[in-house]
Design a protein around this motif. Structure first.
Motif, short mmCIF file in Angstrom:
data_model
loop_
_atom_site.label_atom_id
_atom_site.label_comp_id
_atom_site.label_asym_id
_atom_site.label_seq_id
_atom_site.Cartn_x
_atom_site.Cartn_y
_atom_site.Cartn_z
N LEU A 110 0.78 -1.16 0.05
CA LEU A 110 0.09 0.02 0.10
C LEU A 110 0.89 1.17 0.19
N LEU A 111 1.83 1.25 0.57
CA LEU A 111 2.98 2.34 0.62
C LEU A 111 3.50 2.60 -0.84
N ALA A 112 3.86 1.67 -1.39
CA ALA A 112 4.27 1.80 -2.81
C ALA A 112 3.31 2.25 -3.81
N TRP A 113 2.17 1.63 -3.64
CA TRP A 113 1.17 2.20 -4.40
C TRP A 113 0.74 3.55 -4.05
N GLY A 114 0.61 3.89 -2.79
CA GLY A 114 0.13 5.17 -2.33
C GLY A 114 1.02 6.12 -2.75
N PHE A 115 2.38 6.10 -2.75
CA PHE A 115 3.37 6.85 -3.34
C PHE A 115 3.20 7.23 -4.74
N PHE A 116 2.84 6.12 -5.63
CA PHE A 116 2.71 6.44 -7.02
C PHE A 116 1.40 7.32 -7.00
N GLU A 117 0.44 6.74 -6.35
CA GLU A 117 -0.77 7.69 -6.46
C GLU A 117 -0.63 9.36 -6.20
N ALA A 118 0.02 9.37 -5.07
CA ALA A 118 0.43 10.74 -4.71
C ALA A 118 1.13 11.60 -5.70
N MET A 119 2.01 11.15 -6.10
CA MET A 119 3.06 11.58 -7.18
C MET A 119 2.77 11.72 -8.71
N ARG A 120 1.75 11.02 -9.00
CA ARG A 120 1.53 11.29 -10.35
C ARG A 120 0.63 12.36 -10.58
N VAL A 121 0.23 12.53 -11.92
CA VAL A 121 -0.53 13.85 -12.52
C VAL A 121 -2.00 13.37 -12.12
N PRO A 122 -2.80 14.00 -11.46
CA PRO A 122 -4.07 13.43 -11.26
C PRO A 122 -4.97 13.28 -12.46
N ALA B 126 7.94 20.91 -9.32
CA ALA B 126 8.03 21.96 -10.16
C ALA B 126 7.52 21.17 -11.60
N ARG B 127 8.20 20.20 -11.84
CA ARG B 127 7.68 19.51 -13.13
C ARG B 127 6.25 18.69 -13.03
N TRP B 128 6.02 18.31 -11.87
CA TRP B 128 4.44 17.93 -11.77
C TRP B 128 3.61 19.24 -11.77
N SER B 129 3.93 20.35 -11.40
CA SER B 129 3.19 21.41 -11.35
C SER B 129 2.95 21.71 -12.89
N ALA B 130 4.02 21.82 -13.71
CA ALA B 130 3.96 22.00 -15.24
C ALA B 130 3.22 20.82 -16.02
N ALA B 131 3.05 19.80 -15.46
CA ALA B 131 2.21 18.82 -15.90
C ALA B 131 0.79 18.90 -15.91
N VAL B 132 0.57 19.47 -14.36
CA VAL B 132 -0.90 19.49 -14.21
C VAL B 132 -1.41 20.57 -14.93
N VAL B 133 -0.68 21.95 -15.28
CA VAL B 133 -1.14 22.89 -16.07
C VAL B 133 -1.56 22.29 -17.53
N LYS B 134 -0.62 21.61 -17.81
CA LYS B 134 -0.63 21.14 -19.26
C LYS B 134 -2.23 20.31 -19.39
N ARG B 135 -2.31 19.50 -18.16
CA ARG B 135 -3.49 18.63 -18.41
C ARG B 135 -4.80 19.54 -18.15
N VAL B 136 -4.59 20.75 -17.27
CA VAL B 136 -5.82 21.64 -17.23
C VAL B 136 -6.19 22.29 -18.50
N ASN B 137 -5.02 22.86 -19.04
CA ASN B 137 -5.24 23.62 -20.42
C ASN B 137 -5.85 22.66 -21.61
#
Length: 371
Positions: free
Chosen positions: A114-126, A161-172
């Motif tokens: 669960l910790l391994a899966w939970g880390f992946f879930e937290a760090m991925r772009v939603p 910062a890279r995650w933030s840019a990826a979130v912006v791309k997905r929102v756009n």
């Protein structure tokens, strides 16, 4: 101190008993080493949290302490559930030390998975979560208005910062008419987190980009974050509103400060009356308020729809049940009073432990509809 000590004893004591002691009869070296690990971890956690989230804001301490807290919580939860497994094995006739060793192995294996899966879930772009909301007072020209919602980004000690840019791309990619950030933008000052937040300047919206404060802004400098978001082209709804018009019809988009603003003594407070001052109250109202429990004021004011975050959907199961003690809703669309609806996002980022277990993050695409 008594409360903190009791929490630490439970958080680390239950896994220690389940994994190390109980009736497993591990060799003495295993018992001594395991006990030492749990004692050091229990002593280190409060120190790391104070250094990381206190006045010193040491990011390395925050990252270490947050991760340790998440690991301890998952081990605690599944150690408690392990007691149930042990009881079932007891009635099945399985004797110690086999019974306790089986329980320890199952608890440890499940927790690590669960910790391994939970880390992946937290760090991925939603992923995108779509929802249609009917608003009886919505004009025909606004039918189909697309609202993109991000919240609880919590830019903090882990550089995303890279995650933030990826979130912006997905929102756009959503081509939204209105983009909302519903608070808990960052943990730390503008100087500390600007690099991670700066991609938000590139968010595109056909009509408006609006932002309200969450409780975490009031841990540092809320006004500075309001000013920063204004400086990169967002409209900070600091107890005020804007009008969005399309096809000859209009909707009020209002925002209020977080519920904790007044207690922070930063000169802010949630004031829905001020946010709606001068507005034509025959128009539908879309309200941004960080915490779901602020819906009480929305109901009083006859708000059509409130959008909130704050809960993270519980973030790490079963913490959602504890969140429910403080908030009327943990996630999703709900109705309050005669006219008010509330949408509670599970959040786009995470706070503290870099894990999400049975509470996936989301970027919400909400479409407003006439009945």
């Amino acid at each position: 101190m008594a409360v903190v000590t009791a929490i630490l004893l439970a958080l680390f004591g239950v896994p220690w008993w389940t994994l190390i002691v109980a009736g497993a009869a591990w060799p003495p070296a295993v018992v001594v080493t395991g006990t030492l690990v749990f004692v050091v971890a229990a002593a280190a956690l409060p120190l790391l949290m104070m250094l990381g989230h206190g006045n010193r804001h040491l990011d390395w301490a925050a990252v270490t302490g947050d991760a340790l807290l998440g690991v301890a919580w998952v081990l605690f939860v599944w150690s408690v559930l392990g007691l149930v497994i042990g009881l079932l094995l007891f009635f099945a006739g399985v004797e110690d030390p086999v019974r306790s060793r089986v329980v320890a192995a199952v608890v440890l294996a499940v927790a690590l998975a669960l910790l391994a899966w939970g880390f992946f879930e937290a760090m991925r772009v939603p992923r995108i979560r779509t929802v249609d909301v009917e608003m009886p007072r919505l004009g025909a020209g606004l039918d189909g208005l697309r609202v993109a919602i991000i919240t609880d980004t919590h830019y903090g000690p882990i550089d995303r910062a890279r995650w933030s840019a990826a979130v912006v791309k997905r929102v756009n990619e959503l081509d939204a008419d209105l983009v909302c950030h519903v608070g808990d933008l960052a943990d730390g000052t503008v100087d500390m987190r600007e690099e991670q937040v700066s991609p938000l300047a590139s968010v595109r919206a056909a009509e408006a980009r609006v932002y309200v404060t969450g409780n975490h802004e009031y841990f540092t400098e809320a006004q500075a974050w309001l000013d920063y978001m204004e400086s990169v082209g967002w409209t900070a709804l600091h107890n005020r509103h804007v009008i969005v018009e399309r096809g000859g019809d209009r909707i009020i988009v209002a925002g209020v400060d977080d519920a904790t603003a007044e207690a922070s003594r930063q000169g802010h407070r949630a004031d829905l009356d001020a946010a709606l001052e001068g507005a034509d109250r025959t128009l539908p109202v879309l309200l941004l308020a960080h915490q779901p429990k602020q819906v009480v004021d929305a109901v009083r004011a006859g708000v059509d729809l409130q959008i909130s975050g704050h809960t993270h959907g519980g973030q790490i199961w079963p913490f959602n049940f504890l969140v429910r003690l403080d908030q009327p809703v943990v996630a999703g669309l709900s109705r309050h009073g005669e006219v008010t609806q509330l949408y509670t996002s599970r959040g786009t980022g995470f706070w503290g432990p870099p894990f999400r277990v049975f509470a996936p993050s989301e970027i919400t695409l909400m479409t407003l509809r006439r009945p």
